[in-house]
Scaffold this motif. Structure first.
Motif, PDB file in Angstrom:
ATOM      1  N   ASP A  30       0.808  -1.209   0.000  1.00 16.88           N
ATOM      2  CA  ASP A  30       0.000   0.000   0.000  1.00 16.88           C
ATOM      3  C   ASP A  30       0.843   1.262   0.000  1.00 16.88           C
ATOM      4  N   THR A  32       3.146   3.528  -1.769  1.00 18.40           N
ATOM      5  CA  THR A  32       3.607   3.788  -3.129  1.00 18.40           C
ATOM      6  C   THR A  32       4.143   5.208  -3.223  1.00 18.40           C
ATOM      7  N   ARG A  35       1.237   7.813  -3.429  1.00 15.51           N
ATOM      8  CA  ARG A  35       0.553   8.059  -2.147  1.00 15.51           C
ATOM      9  C   ARG A  35       1.422   8.897  -1.219  1.00 15.51           C
ATOM     10  N   ARG A  38       1.511  12.545  -2.522  1.00 18.04           N
ATOM     11  CA  ARG A  38       0.255  13.263  -2.256  1.00 18.04           C
ATOM     12  C   ARG A  38       0.121  13.660  -0.796  1.00 18.04           C
ATOM     13  N   ALA A  39       0.735  12.907   0.099  1.00 20.10           N
ATOM     14  CA  ALA A  39       0.605  13.190   1.530  1.00 20.10           C
ATOM     15  C   ALA A  39       1.649  14.176   2.035  1.00 20.10           C
ATOM     16  N   THR A  81       8.002   1.302  -3.886  1.00 23.18           N
ATOM     17  CA  THR A  81       6.915   0.792  -3.065  1.00 23.18           C
ATOM     18  C   THR A  81       7.499   0.213  -1.785  1.00 23.18           C
ATOM     19  N   ALA A 113       1.082   2.941   7.140  1.00 25.84           N
ATOM     20  CA  ALA A 113       0.698   4.120   6.343  1.00 25.84           C
ATOM     21  C   ALA A 113       1.056   5.430   7.034  1.00 25.84           C
ATOM     22  N   PHE A 148      -0.731   8.726   5.318  1.00 30.96           N
ATOM     23  CA  PHE A 148      -1.338   8.806   4.001  1.00 30.96           C
ATOM     24  C   PHE A 148      -2.431   7.755   3.905  1.00 30.96           C
ATOM     25  N   ASP A 149      -3.320   7.969   2.959  1.00 37.06           N
ATOM     26  CA  ASP A 149      -4.435   7.061   2.755  1.00 37.06           C
ATOM     27  C   ASP A 149      -3.941   5.856   1.957  1.00 37.06           C
ATOM     28  N   PRO A 150      -3.878   4.688   2.577  1.00 35.02           N
ATOM     29  CA  PRO A 150      -3.363   3.525   1.854  1.00 35.02           C
ATOM     30  C   PRO A 150      -4.332   3.013   0.788  1.00 35.02           C
ATOM     31  N   ASP A 151      -5.542   3.537   0.774  1.00 37.14           N
ATOM     32  CA  ASP A 151      -6.549   3.072  -0.190  1.00 37.14           C
ATOM     33  C   ASP A 151      -6.813   4.069  -1.300  1.00 37.14           C
ATOM     34  N   SER A 152      -6.078   5.206  -1.318  1.00 37.79           N
ATOM     35  CA  SER A 152      -6.361   6.228  -2.329  1.00 37.79           C
ATOM     36  C   SER A 152      -5.725   5.890  -3.655  1.00 37.79           C
TER      37      SER A 152
END
Length: 152
Positions: A30, A32, A35, A38-39, A81, A113, A148-152
């Motif tokens: 998760d 990456t 991600r 973005r965070a 990753t 995350a 960070f959002d691990p699902d975004s």
């Protein structure tokens, strides 16, 4: 009957271990580059605004800082990753004097995350800064953590 009493708890323990193993391995996948980028940019911008307020520098906003990040893990031969202490993020931003800056931030990405980042003191200042009242206080932009959002 005694055998059933022993096997039931053992089966429960094995089920818990299997669930933990399945979710523990998932964390690395998760994490990456996208991600993390973005965070870390917005988190840094928010903390840089706090730093400017502590120093009494008005007019510094998240929009004026405009921080963006470009991250890499371990060089060109390592996939971008997974968790580890070998992430480097170049953060580009506008400082409190209106000058465009770029700094290398060392990042430790964790499987849950979250991350910890530290940047160059020549750009963000030392670990402590002096506020407008003359007090030495922690510099929020020196070393910071985020998620960070691990699902975004």
């Amino acid at each position: 009957m005694l055998r059933a009493r022993i096997l039931a708890p053992a089966a429960a323990v094995l089920a818990v271990v299997a669930v933990f193993a399945a979710t523990a391995g998932r964390g690395g996948e998760d994490i990456t580059r996208a991600r993390l980028e973005r965070a870390i940019g917005p988190t840094f911008a928010n903390l840089y605004v706090q730093r400017a307020a502590i120093l009494g520098k008005p007019g510094v906003t998240v929009a004026s800082v405009g921080a963006t990040a470009s991250c890499d893990r371990g060089g060109p031969k390592v996939p971008d990753t997974g968790p580890g202490p070998d992430w480097i993020c170049m953060i580009t931003f506008t400082d409190d004097r209106g000058q465009r800056q770029e700094g290398k931030f060392e990042v430790q990405a964790h499987a849950d995350a979250t991350y910890v980042a530290g940047g160059p003191s020549k750009l963000v200042g030392t670990a402590t800064i002096t506020d407008t009242h003359g007090n030495d206080v922690p510099n929020p932009a020196f070393e910071f953590d985020g998620a960070f959002d691990p699902d975004s």
